[in-house]
Write an enzyme that holds these catalytic residues in place. Sequence first.
Site, PDB file in Angstrom:
ATOM      1  N   ARG A   1       0.854  -1.177   0.000  1.00 24.04           N
ATOM      2  CA  ARG A   1       0.000   0.000   0.000  1.00 24.04           C
ATOM      3  C   ARG A   1       0.895   1.234   0.000  1.00 24.04           C
ATOM      4  O   ARG A   1       1.843   1.329   0.783  1.00 24.04           O
ATOM      5  CB  ARG A   1      -0.927   0.029   1.218  1.00 24.04           C
ATOM      6  CG  ARG A   1      -1.993  -1.056   1.223  1.00 24.04           C
ATOM      7  CD  ARG A   1      -3.010  -0.839   0.107  1.00 24.04           C
ATOM      8  NE  ARG A   1      -4.083  -1.826   0.139  1.00 24.04           N
ATOM      9  CZ  ARG A   1      -4.055  -2.980  -0.512  1.00 24.04           C
ATOM     10  NH1 ARG A   1      -2.969  -3.300  -1.224  1.00 24.04           N
ATOM     11  NH2 ARG A   1      -5.083  -3.808  -0.445  1.00 24.04           N
TER      12      ARG A   1
ATOM     13  N   GLU B   1      -3.912   7.103  -8.031  1.00 26.24           N
ATOM     14  CA  GLU B   1      -3.920   6.127  -9.120  1.00 26.24           C
ATOM     15  C   GLU B   1      -5.147   6.351  -9.996  1.00 26.24           C
ATOM     16  O   GLU B   1      -6.250   6.520  -9.472  1.00 26.24           O
ATOM     17  CB  GLU B   1      -3.924   4.703  -8.563  1.00 26.24           C
ATOM     18  CG  GLU B   1      -2.656   4.351  -7.793  1.00 26.24           C
ATOM     19  CD  GLU B   1      -2.612   2.886  -7.372  1.00 26.24           C
ATOM     20  OE1 GLU B   1      -3.483   2.106  -7.824  1.00 26.24           O
ATOM     21  OE2 GLU B   1      -1.719   2.527  -6.605  1.00 26.24           O
TER      22      GLU B   1
ATOM     23  N   HIS C   1       0.381  -0.496 -10.772  1.00 23.06           N
ATOM     24  CA  HIS C   1      -0.424  -1.336  -9.876  1.00 23.06           C
ATOM     25  C   HIS C   1      -0.829  -2.650 -10.561  1.00 23.06           C
ATOM     26  O   HIS C   1      -2.007  -2.981 -10.699  1.00 23.06           O
ATOM     27  CB  HIS C   1      -1.664  -0.597  -9.378  1.00 23.06           C
ATOM     28  CG  HIS C   1      -2.132  -1.106  -8.050  1.00 23.06           C
ATOM     29  ND1 HIS C   1      -2.840  -0.343  -7.160  1.00 23.06           N
ATOM     30  CD2 HIS C   1      -2.003  -2.322  -7.453  1.00 23.06           C
ATOM     31  CE1 HIS C   1      -3.118  -1.046  -6.076  1.00 23.06           C
ATOM     32  NE2 HIS C   1      -2.621  -2.256  -6.237  1.00 23.06           N
TER      33      HIS C   1
END
Length: 319
Positions: free
Chosen positions: A238, A267, A286
């Site tokens: 994270r 993001e 990601h």
Amino acid sequence: MTLRCAVLDDFQGAATAAADWSPVTDRVEVVSFTEHIGTEDELAAALAGFEIVVTLRERVAFPASLLARLPALKLLVASGMRNSVIDHAAARRHGVTVCGTASSSTPPVELTWALILGLARSLVPENTALRTGGPWQSTVGADLEGRRLGLLGLGRIGSRVARIGQAFGMEVTAWSQNLTPARAEAAGASLAASKEDLLRASDVVSVHLALGERTRGLLGAPELALLKPTTYLVNTSRSAIVDQDALLAALHRGALAGAGLDVFDIEPLPVGHPLRSAPRLLATPHLGYVTWDNYRTYYGEAVEDIRAFLAGAPVRVLG
């Protein structure tokens, strides 16, 4: 009556290819959103009239304020069995059932090692040089055998990263606030005396902790200053666990050999964001859970969740 189902962040258009939606398409119209919807106002407008939403991991937050603006919503399906960005209490108040799916830890483990190896052997700059007529061999790789791998977190993912580190001949140490020597030993690691000791002694530091009040900002400027200038830092967990601004400053001043990131404070990462041009950074958008096998699980079980909900017997209910 046909219900409408929104599939969010289907960037690759893979949702319908990864699963068979035919068990529900007689009652449900599936609409994929291949672009990220960034703001609450945009989400409220885009999702108006949808009774079902399928969201991928924790990329889109569903706070109480958004749920209140989606009166048609009845079912929210999130990939994975834990989602910290959905207000579960608010969902219950608004009559929204929240369901999850299974998720494999294999893809993030493999991506962690892709980042470690990519950093240690400068794969991206060397590949770029080779393909663009640049110098033949411009870097000298870092060895992994005999070096120390420090893991912040030794759970489902961290313990598998540890085993691969052992296969590379690395000395593996680990630390987290509740980790015991026995649990560390069971994963083939030794327990570091403290977070600070782990940071000082490790040649590669990899983050595998859940985000919570105790881990938010766990690695800030003082902690990053403990790293050796030859150390690599990898975060596939994270973003908020590592202070992004402090890491950016450390990369610019050469305080560590490099960083591998798969997670970011914002993001998708905006065009022109300073991390996009940061030195010594190997970054991926990601991709930790983005594999075909995982997508087959996510979307296959999303179909099961929808079918069970329509039958009046929801499964894998969260919150």
